[in-house]
Design a protein around this motif. Structure first.
Motif, PDB file in Angstrom:
ATOM      1  N   ASP A 188       0.792  -1.234   0.000  1.00 24.85           N
ATOM      2  CA  ASP A 188       0.000   0.000   0.000  1.00 24.85           C
ATOM      3  C   ASP A 188       0.821   1.279   0.000  1.00 24.85           C
ATOM      4  OD1 ASP A 188       0.978  -0.330   2.570  1.00 24.85           O
ATOM      5  OD2 ASP A 188      -0.989  -0.601   3.494  1.00 24.85           O
ATOM      6  N   ARG A 191      -2.160   4.363  -1.754  1.00 26.39           N
ATOM      7  CA  ARG A 191      -3.355   4.020  -0.986  1.00 26.39           C
ATOM      8  C   ARG A 191      -4.606   4.050  -1.855  1.00 26.39           C
ATOM      9  NH1 ARG A 191      -3.786   7.164   4.579  1.00 26.39           N
ATOM     10  NH2 ARG A 191      -5.838   6.170   4.398  1.00 26.39           N
ATOM     11  N   GLU A 192      -4.663   3.132  -2.781  1.00 27.26           N
ATOM     12  CA  GLU A 192      -5.827   2.984  -3.645  1.00 27.26           C
ATOM     13  C   GLU A 192      -6.185   1.497  -3.677  1.00 27.26           C
ATOM     14  OE1 GLU A 192      -4.791   4.550  -7.435  1.00 27.26           O
ATOM     15  OE2 GLU A 192      -4.677   6.633  -6.729  1.00 27.26           O
ATOM     16  N   PRO A 193      -7.443   1.145  -3.456  1.00 28.67           N
ATOM     17  CA  PRO A 193      -7.826  -0.273  -3.403  1.00 28.67           C
ATOM     18  C   PRO A 193      -7.373  -1.080  -4.613  1.00 28.67           C
ATOM     19  CG  PRO A 193      -9.627   1.096  -2.617  1.00 28.67           C
ATOM     20  CD  PRO A 193      -8.581   2.040  -3.140  1.00 28.67           C
ATOM     21  N   GLU A 222      -8.244   1.308   3.445  1.00 34.52           N
ATOM     22  CA  GLU A 222      -8.211   0.726   2.103  1.00 34.52           C
ATOM     23  C   GLU A 222      -7.527  -0.644   2.106  1.00 34.52           C
ATOM     24  OE1 GLU A 222      -7.732   5.255   1.700  1.00 34.52           O
ATOM     25  OE2 GLU A 222      -7.000   3.655   3.011  1.00 34.52           O
TER      26      GLU A 222
END
Length: 310
Positions: A188, A191-193, A222
């Motif tokens: 991560d 920090r984006e799914p 996330e």
């Protein structure tokens, strides 16, 4: 007795033997690939720490020492069967504030070991250590040797988070005969799914290719959302989630000394050469003090989501 009967019996015996051998080969198939996932930075955010401890599976939690919620979260994690390691704060190249238990460059050996021992005493259930930040500290063999010697004495292992490509932590650990391993994938740093899922898939692929892999993530909402749904993907790919201790390797009996050449020790900064950092505010864990430290070249990690209380 006709000659046909013994021949038939021999054929049946041969078929039975072949079937037994085939079943034996199946029974001795290699175990599934193994993946360890460490969740760093446990100790400041209570709600996210609790959510991490509740994750289903053998996640390893790396707990920062002497933080507001480290003791409560360590207790909860143990109740949930999680493996715990000390997330030891180590000096970064940006000289960012480290907080309690800081292992800084330029600190005499006795003081450095005193800080480490205090951190370990605050979390007696830990079975190993990994580095928090440490892009400067893990490049310095001499103070690393002091740390590895203490860990060896306590029968603890060390996982190098590899916050710098120039880390010598693995070499020094081997010199002390210490069980050790190193991180393969960060989940991560973005920090984006979607990115986190891709990184998890990358870690799974590495585990399948090599037999095992180690990934590191953080208790971001996330990240936790992705990991809470990871069981199906792991099962689908026949990858087993394991404690990181299962992936550490025992080095040959060490010499109890640094394995690096003296020329590689000259860069160690003595106390009178070390420029101390100045806190930008009274709360060293403020997100402003934690942004921009890097896991690897050209990758910046925003840490502000961890330091909020809750």
């Amino acid at each position: 007795m006709s000659k046909a009967r013994p021949a038939a019996m021999l054929a049946r015996l041969s078929a039975g033997l072949l079937l037994s051998l085939a079943l034996g080969v199946q029974a001795q198939e290699e175990p599934p690939a193994r993946l360890a996932i460490i969740i760093d930075d446990i100790g400041y955010n209570l709600s996210l720490g609790r959510r991490t401890a509740e994750l289903n599976g053998a996640f390893t939690l790396a707990v920062l020492p002497m933080t507001p919620h480290s003791r409560e979260l360590a207790d909860l994690a143990r109740e949930r069967g999680k493996e715990l390691i000390l997330h030891a704060p180590m000096a970064s190249q940006r000289a960012l504030p480290l907080g309690p238990g800081a292992l800084e460059l330029g600190v005499p050996r006795a003081e450095l070991l005193s800080r480490l021992r205090q951190s370990l005493a605050s979390l007696p259930e830990v079975v190993g250590v990994n580095n928090h930040m440490g892009s400067a500290f893990t490049e310095q063999a001499l103070p690393l040797g002091w740390i590895m010697g203490e860990l060896k004495r306590r029968d603890l292992f060390f996982v190098d988070s590899r916050t710098t490509a120039a880390s010598v932590a693995g070499q020094v650990a081997q010199g002390y005969g210490l069980k050790s391993a190193q991180r393969d994938v960060f989940l991560d740093h973005v920090r984006e799914p979607l990115h986190i899922r891709r990184q998890l898939t990358r870690a799974i692929t590495l585990a399948r290719q090599r037999g095992s892999a180690i990934a590191i993530g953080h208790p971001y909402p996330e990240t936790l959302a992705v990991l809470e749904q990871a069981a199906g993907l792991l099962d689908e790919q026949s990858v087993q989630l394991v404690n990181v201790s299962e992936l550490t390797r025992q080095a040959p009996a060490g010499r109890g000394s640094c394995p690096l050449a003296p020329s590689q020790l000259r860069g160690y900064r003595l106390a009178n050469q070390h420029s101390p950092f100045v806190l930008s505010n009274s709360r060293w864990w403020s997100w402003r003090n934690l942004i921009n430290w890097r896991y690897q070249p050209a990758i910046t990690l925003d840490k502000h989501g961890i330091s909020k209380s809750g």
